[in-house]
Design a protein around this motif. Structure first.
Motif, mmCIF file in Angstrom:
data_model
loop_
_atom_site.group_PDB
_atom_site.id
_atom_site.type_symbol
_atom_site.label_atom_id
_atom_site.label_comp_id
_atom_site.label_asym_id
_atom_site.label_seq_id
_atom_site.Cartn_x
_atom_site.Cartn_y
_atom_site.Cartn_z
ATOM 1 N N MET A 499 37.932 32.925 57.023
ATOM 2 C CA MET A 499 37.291 34.178 56.626
ATOM 3 C C MET A 499 37.954 35.347 57.341
ATOM 4 N N ASN A 500 38.261 36.362 56.613
ATOM 5 C CA ASN A 500 38.801 37.603 57.148
ATOM 6 C C ASN A 500 37.743 38.686 56.897
ATOM 7 N N SER A 501 36.865 38.850 57.896
ATOM 8 C CA SER A 501 35.726 39.750 57.726
ATOM 9 C C SER A 501 34.887 39.277 56.545
ATOM 10 N N LEU A 502 34.806 40.063 55.466
ATOM 11 C CA LEU A 502 33.975 39.724 54.305
ATOM 12 C C LEU A 502 34.716 38.899 53.274
ATOM 13 N N PHE A 503 36.013 38.688 53.489
ATOM 14 C CA PHE A 503 36.872 38.119 52.452
ATOM 15 C C PHE A 503 37.451 36.780 52.898
ATOM 16 N N SER A 504 37.409 35.803 51.998
ATOM 17 C CA SER A 504 38.069 34.530 52.279
ATOM 18 C C SER A 504 39.578 34.707 52.177
ATOM 19 N N SER A 505 40.307 33.807 52.807
ATOM 20 C CA SER A 505 41.777 33.882 52.754
ATOM 21 C C SER A 505 42.282 33.781 51.330
ATOM 22 N N ASP A 506 41.646 32.926 50.526
ATOM 23 C CA ASP A 506 42.080 32.785 49.125
ATOM 24 C C ASP A 506 41.928 34.099 48.367
ATOM 25 N N LEU A 507 40.833 34.787 48.605
ATOM 26 C CA LEU A 507 40.627 36.061 47.911
ATOM 27 C C LEU A 507 41.622 37.110 48.392
ATOM 28 N N ILE A 508 41.862 37.165 49.705
ATOM 29 C CA ILE A 508 42.824 38.138 50.234
ATOM 30 C C ILE A 508 44.211 37.905 49.639
ATOM 31 N N HIS A 509 44.651 36.637 49.592
ATOM 32 C CA HIS A 509 45.972 36.329 49.024
ATOM 33 C C HIS A 509 46.032 36.736 47.553
ATOM 34 N N LEU A 511 44.306 39.117 46.084
ATOM 35 C CA LEU A 511 44.318 40.580 45.999
ATOM 36 C C LEU A 511 45.706 41.119 46.330
ATOM 37 N N GLN A 512 46.330 40.568 47.355
ATOM 38 C CA GLN A 512 47.672 41.028 47.727
ATOM 39 C C GLN A 512 48.677 40.768 46.604
ATOM 40 N N ALA A 513 48.557 39.594 45.986
ATOM 41 C CA ALA A 513 49.466 39.265 44.882
ATOM 42 C C ALA A 513 49.246 40.189 43.695
ATOM 43 N N ALA A 514 47.988 40.516 43.407
ATOM 44 C CA ALA A 514 47.686 41.410 42.289
ATOM 45 C C ALA A 514 48.253 42.807 42.531
ATOM 46 N N ILE A 515 48.137 43.297 43.760
ATOM 47 C CA ILE A 515 48.693 44.617 44.082
ATOM 48 C C ILE A 515 50.215 44.608 43.906
ATOM 49 N N GLU A 516 50.850 43.505 44.323
ATOM 50 C CA GLU A 516 52.307 43.411 44.151
ATOM 51 C C GLU A 516 52.699 43.399 42.678
ATOM 52 N N ARG A 517 51.864 42.817 41.824
ATOM 53 C CA ARG A 517 52.136 42.798 40.378
ATOM 54 C C ARG A 517 51.705 44.103 39.710
ATOM 55 N N PHE A 601 43.140 45.200 55.202
ATOM 56 C CA PHE A 601 44.021 44.146 54.681
ATOM 57 C C PHE A 601 44.990 44.663 53.612
ATOM 58 N N LEU A 602 44.624 45.746 52.970
ATOM 59 C CA LEU A 602 45.502 46.322 51.937
ATOM 60 C C LEU A 602 45.643 47.817 52.202
ATOM 61 N N PRO A 603 46.341 48.171 53.277
ATOM 62 C CA PRO A 603 46.381 49.583 53.700
ATOM 63 C C PRO A 603 47.061 50.510 52.710
ATOM 64 N N GLU A 604 47.947 49.963 51.866
ATOM 65 C CA GLU A 604 48.665 50.816 50.918
ATOM 66 C C GLU A 604 47.903 51.012 49.606
ATOM 67 N N ARG A 631 45.252 54.455 36.161
ATOM 68 C CA ARG A 631 45.905 53.677 37.218
ATOM 69 C C ARG A 631 46.224 54.493 38.466
ATOM 70 N N ARG A 632 45.383 55.493 38.728
ATOM 71 C CA ARG A 632 45.532 56.220 39.989
ATOM 72 C C ARG A 632 44.679 55.579 41.082
ATOM 73 N N ILE A 633 43.953 54.529 40.724
ATOM 74 C CA ILE A 633 43.151 53.740 41.660
ATOM 75 C C ILE A 633 43.554 52.282 41.493
ATOM 76 N N ASP A 634 43.782 51.601 42.612
ATOM 77 C CA ASP A 634 44.162 50.183 42.557
ATOM 78 C C ASP A 634 42.955 49.260 42.659
ATOM 79 N N ILE A 635 42.008 49.626 43.518
ATOM 80 C CA ILE A 635 40.841 48.759 43.760
ATOM 81 C C ILE A 635 39.579 49.584 43.565
ATOM 82 N N LEU A 636 38.705 49.094 42.716
ATOM 83 C CA LEU A 636 37.421 49.746 42.484
ATOM 84 C C LEU A 636 36.323 48.844 43.036
ATOM 85 N N VAL A 637 35.591 49.350 44.033
ATOM 86 C CA VAL A 637 34.473 48.626 44.631
ATOM 87 C C VAL A 637 33.195 49.190 44.033
ATOM 88 N N GLY A 638 32.290 48.313 43.579
ATOM 89 C CA GLY A 638 31.108 48.869 42.950
ATOM 90 C C GLY A 638 29.931 47.929 42.860
#
Length: 830
Positions: A499-509, A511-517, A601-604, A631-638
C-alpha cells in the motif's frame, strides 16, 4: 381601500357566482370566494385571482372551480381582481397536483407552491426591487406605474402592501404583474439570492488593433512566426464579418488545431483580450445543427422493439449497458414525436451534471429544446412556463419539470431512471419525479420511456411482472468491449506492504502507465472533504457537530471542521478537549485527501477534483468538464458526480478507492446503490477507442455485489437482491411509508411519539414498526424519531393507512404542548 374596509360581497340569488381557489400555502382545502358582477366575464379555470386570506394578507390564488352553490361558505369574501387573461395552469395540471397531494400525503397548497414559479404566486408580503433596466425617460407607463418606480428609486424595496398604501387603492396585483412582465421590477429574493446571469467567455481585439486594416496588419506581423496563432487571428477576422460576438468556443470550432494555449499566447502579446458576455439562459441555439448519426443495427432493433412494446404498454424500460447508445435511440423516438406535432419531456436527475447531454441534443434539435432548472431566475422560469404552454417541442429538465403546462405531451423520457435525485426529500411534496412523470403521461395519454444501464429494482420488477415493457441493449455501440474490472484485496495488499498511502501498488503502476500513454484517469470516492473523523487515539474523543449527531469532516484547504448536514464549522483544536493530548488523528479519507496524496506519486499529472466543495456553481462545473474533455486535466478525482451523464473518449483507467464504503449503510437499498454507482463509474472507462480498465479496491472482494460488478451480471444481482427483499419484506414486494417526528426537546418528542403511536397503533396493528432513532438521530438541532409502515401492495389498504396517518398527525399536533412537533409523512421513502 385599507384592508379593514374590504367588504363582504352579498349578491342576489339570481346573480350569485362563486369560485373555489387554491392558495399556495400548506392548507388542506380549497376556499370559496364570491365573484363581483364586474368580474364575472373574466373568471375562468386556471387564472389567478387576488384574494384576502386571514385578516390582512393578500394572495394570488388559482381558480379551479366555478359554481353557484354557497354551501361551502355561508359568507364568502369577494375576489379583489383577476390577474390573467389566459389560464396559468391547465385542468390536467390541477389533476396532477390533486393526485400528488393525495398520494404523497400533503396539501394541495403545498403542491401548487412547489409547482408555480415565484412570479406567479405573489402575496402581500412579496417584496420588489427596482430593475437596473428602468430609465426615467421610459415611455408607455401609466401614472401609477411611474409613482411605484420612482418610489423604488428612493427605497431599497417595496412590498405589495406598501404599494397598496402608496397608491391608496384596493388592488395593485394587475399593476405589479404588468411591471414584472416589462422587466421593470424584480422579486427581492430573485435578485439577491437566486439570479445569476448566464455569461459566456468571449474574445475580441484589444483597442490598439481595432479600427482599420493597417492596425490589423501589424497584428499579423507580430504573429507571423507561429502558424497556429496566425490561423487563430485569421479565423477571428472571418468570424467577425459574420457575427458581432465571438466566443472562445467559436474559435476552437473554427480551427482544428486551435486550443486555449494558442489563444492565451495571443492574449499575452496584447492582441486579443478575454471578456464575458451576458446572455439569456433561454436564448436560441446559435451554432449550426448537425445531421443525426445513422442508427446502428442494435439501435435500430431497439427502436423497433420499443415501438412494438408501446402498442400494448404505456411504459417501457430500456436497459442498455453503459456506452450502448441509448441517447441515439431517444433522439429517434423524439423526432418521431415531433413529426406528429407532440411535445416531449426529457427528465434528467440533475441538470447541472448533464451539460454534455444537453449540448449534444441541442446540436440536433436547436431551438426546439428549452431547458427548465433552478438556475433560471423567476422571470425566465415564467418565460419557459409560457413557452411550454404555447406548445414548445422539447423540454429538458429536472424533476420539477413535471409541473409545466404541457398541451400536447406525447412522450416522457426519464434518463437514468434509477437515480435517487428524482426523489424530493424536503420540503413537501416529497414526490418521486419518475413516478409522477408516469402518472402525468397517463393523464395526457402519452408514452413513457425509462432509460438506464442499472435499472432500479422496482422498475425491473415491474417489467418482469409485465406492467412495463422491457427492451435490452447488451453490447456497446460500435462493438467496443466493456471495461475489464480488476479487484484489489486491500487486506492482502496491506499485509504484503504493497500500500502506498491510499493506493495499492497495482493501482499506482496502472495510473503511471496510463499517464505515459497520455490517457486520462477518474478516481472515485463517494465522500468529500479530507477526512470524515478527527479523533483522539488515547481517550476516543471525536469532534461532533453541535446541531447534529454526526462527526465533523476535516477540510484541509479551509483548515476547518465542517458538518455536511447543517453547515456548522469549527476550527481544528490543537489538543484533545477531553484529555489534553496534543496531536489528534484523522481517520478515513475523502476526495480532498485523494487529490492531495496522488500528487506525491504522479507529480507531473494535472489533477482536478469534482465534488460539492469545488463546483458550487454551474459555470465552474462546466469549465471543469470542458477542461477534462479537452485533455487539460489528466486525473479527475470525484464523488458520485463523476458517474452522471459524462462521456469522455480518452479515459483509460477508473479507480474505485474504497468500494466497501458504498455498502456499509443501514439501508435496504445499500447493495442496489453500490452496484449502480460502481457500474456507472466503471462505464466512464474506454468508451471510444479501446477497452478501459477499472480497479476496485476493497477489503471484501467476495462481497456478492463486487462479484456481480466484475461479471457485469445485472441478472444475478437482481435475482439475489429480490430474494432477500422478499424474505425480509421490502419493496418491490411491499409498500413503505416513513413517518418522522421532530422537535428540539427530546422529552417533548418522546411524549409526542407515544401519543402518535397510541392513536395509530390500534388501527394499523402489525403494519407499523417503531418508534426508532434513525441513523442520524439529530439534524439541525431537531431530534428525530421514525415510524416505518409496511403494507401489502393492495390499494385499499394503502389508502386506509394514509388516512390513519394523516389523522394521527393532526391529532398529535393539536394536543397541548405538541404544536411545535413536526410530523413528516414520506410515501415511498429512500
Amino acid at each position: 381601500m385599507p384592508n379593514s374596509q374590504i367588504q363582504h360581497y352579498h349578491p342576489t340569488l339570481s346573480t350569485m357566482l362563486y369560485v373555489e381557489v387554491v392558495i399556495p400555502l400548506a392548507i388542506p382545502k380549497l376556499y370559496t370566494y364570491a365573484v363581483p358582477e364586474e368580474m364575472v366575464n373574466a373568471v375562468q379555470f386556471g387564472v389567478r385571482a387576488e384574494v384576502q386570506f386571514g385578516k390582512n394578507k393578500l394572495y394570488a390564488a388559482i381558480i379551479v372551480n366555478i359554481h353557484r352553490n354557497t354551501s361551502n361558505s355561508s359568507n364568502p369574501k369577494p375576489i379583489l381582481s383577476i390577474l390573467d387573461d389566459e389560464p396559468v395552469i391547465t385542468p390536467i395540471q390541477f389533476k396532477l397536483c390533486q393526485w400528488i397531494a393525495n398520494y404523497y400525503c400533503c396539501t394541495i397548497g403545498e403542491v401548487m407552491n412547489a409547482a408555480l414559479p415565484s412570479n406567479l404566486k405573489l402575496t402581500s408580503e412579496t417584496q420588489f426591487i427596482l430593475s437596473p433596466l428602468y430609465d426615467e425617460t421610459e415611455k408607455g407607463l401609466s401614472e401609477k406605474e411611474i409613482i411605484v418606480l420612482e418610489a423604488l428609486r428612493h427605497r431599497t424595496f417595496l412590498s405589495i402592501a406598501d404599494i397598496r398604501d402608496l397608491l391608496e387603492v384596493k388592488t395593485v396585483y394587475p399593476l405589479v404583474k404588468g411591471l414584472l412582465e416589462k422587466r421593470l421590477l424584480y422579486l427581492k429574493e430573485d435578485l439577491q439570492q437566486k439570479y445569476q446571469p448566464k455569461k459566456v467567455a468571449c474574445i475580441r481585439l484589444q483597442s490598439a488593433y481595432e479600427g482599420d486594416e493597417s492596425k490589423l496588419q501589424v497584428a499579423f506581423e507580430l504573429l507571423q512566426r507561429s502558424t497556429k496563432q496566425t490561423m487563430a487571428l485569421l479565423a477571428y477576422v472571418q468570424l467577425a464579418r459574420e457575427q458581432p460576438i465571438i466566443r472562445k468556443q467559436d474559435l476552437y470550432n473554427a480551427g482544428q488545431k486551435l486550443d486555449s494555449n494558442v489563444l492565451n499566447a495571443i492574449v499575452e502579446k496584447g492582441i486579443f483580450e478575454y471578456y464575458e458576455q451576458e446572455v439569456s439562459r433561454i436564448s436560441g441555439y446559435e451554432d449550426d445543427l448537425i445531421e443525426t448519426p445513422q442508427l446502428s443495427e442494435d439501435q435500430t432493433k431497439a427502436v423497433a422493439a420499443i415501438e412494438q412494446q408501446f402498442q400494448s404498454k404505456e411504459v417501457v424500460l430500456l436497459h442498455g449497458v453503459t456506452g450502448s447508445g441509448k441517447t441515439r435511440v431517444f433522439v429517434e423516438l423524439m423526432q418521431e414525436m415531433l413529426a406528429q406535432g407532440k411535445q416531449v419531456l426529457y427528465l434528467l436527475p440533475e441538470i447541472a451534471l448533464t451539460t454534455q447531454l444537453i449540448q449534444r441534443l441541442q446540436r440536433i434539435f436547436g431551438d426546439q429544446i428549452v431547458v427548465y432548472h433552478s438556475r433560471l431566475n423567476d422571470n425566465e422560469r415564467v418565460e419557459v412556463w409560457k413557452k411550454v404552454a404555447q406548445g414548445h417541442a422539447i423540454t429538458m429538465g429536472a424533476r420539477s419539470s413535471v409541473f409545466l403546462p404541457f398541451q400536447q405531451l406525447g412522450m416522457v423520457i426519464v434518463d437514468e431512471e434509477h437515480d435517487s435525485s428524482f426523489k424530493q426529500q424536503d420540503p413537501n411534496p416529497r414526490y418521486q419525479g419518475r413516478d409522477v412523470a408516469i402518472y402525468l403521461s397517463k393523464l395526457h395519454q402519452a408514452k413513457v420511456l425509462l432509460g438506464t444501464a442499472t435499472p432500479s429494482v422496482e422498475s425491473y420488477q415491474n417489467a418482469i411482472w409485465g406492467k412495463y415493457g422491457l427492451v435490452e441493449m447488451k453490447t456497446r455501440f460500435g462493438g467496443l468491449e466493456l471495461p475489464a474490472s480488476i479487484v484489489i484485496d486491500l487486506a492482502i495488499a496491506t499485509k504484503q506492504q504493497k500500500m502506498n498511502s491510499l493506493f495499492s501498488s497495482d493501482l499506482i503502476h496502472a495510473l503511471q502507465a496510463a499517464i505515459e500513454r497520455k490517457e486520462q484517469i477518474i478516481l472515485f470516492q463517494n465522500r468529500r472533504g479530507y477526512a470524515p473523523v478527527l479523533h483522539c487515539e488515547t481517550c476516543g474523543w471525536h469532534q461532533e457537530c453541535v446541531h447534529c449527531d454526526v462527526s465533523l469532516t476535516y477540510h484541509k484547504f479551509q483548515d476547518r471542521l465542517r458538518c455536511h448536514y447543517c453547515g456548522f464549522n469549527a476550527p481544528v483544536p490543537e489538543a484533545c478537549p477531553a484529555c489534553g493530548l496534543v496531536g489528534l488523528s484523522l481517520k478515513g479519507f475523502g476526495t480532498e485527501k485523494i487529490e492531495d496524496e496522488i500528487k506525491i506519486f504522479l507529480p507531473e499529472a494535472r489533477i482536478a477534483r469534482m465534488d460539492l466543495d469545488t463546483v458550487q456553481s454551474k459555470r465552474v462545473l462546466n469549465d471543469l468538464i470542458n477542461d477534462f474533455e479537452e485533455r487539460r486535466i489528466d486525473i479527475l478525482v470525484g464523488t458520485q458526480m463523476v458517474t452522471k451523464g459524462l462521456d469522455f473518449e480518452n479515459v483509460g483507467i477508473v479507480g474505485v478507492l474504497n468500494a466497501d464504503s458504498l455498502f456499509q449503510f443501514p439501508d435496504f437499498r445499500a447493495s442496489e446503490r453500490g452496484f449502480q454507482l460502481i457500474t456507472q463509474v466503471s462505464g466512464r472507462a474506454g468508451r471510444k477507442h479501446k477497452q478501459g480498465k477499472v480497479y476496485i479496491q476493497t477489503y471484501t472482494p467476495q462481497h456478492p455485489v463486487i462479484q456481480e460488478v466484475l461479471d457485469n451480471d445485472f441478472q444475478s444481482f437482481f435475482t439475489r437482491e429480490t430474494a432477500e427483499r422478499k424474505q425480509f419484506g421490502y419493496p418491490p414486494y411491499v409498500r413503505l411509508i416513513r413517518v418522522t417526528l421532530k422537535h428540539k426537546r427530546p422529552e417533548v418528542l418522546n411524549h409526542a411519539s407515544r401519543t402518535f403511536e397510541n392513536f395509530v397503533k390500534p388501527k394499523l396493528g402489525e403494519w407499523i414498526i417503531g418508534p426508532a432513532i434513525p441513523y442520524v438521530g439529530r439534524v439541525r438541532g431537531y431530534y428525530l424519531l421514525d415510524f416505518l409502515i409496511k403494507l401489502e401492495r393492495e390499494p385499499q389498504k394503502i389508502t386506509y393507512a394514509k388516512k390513519v396517518l394523516l389523522e394521527g398527525m393532526q391529532f398529535t399536533q393539536t394536543q397541548e404542548g405538541f404544536s411545535g412537533v413536526r410530523v413528516h409523512i414520506d410515501v415511498d421513502p429512500y
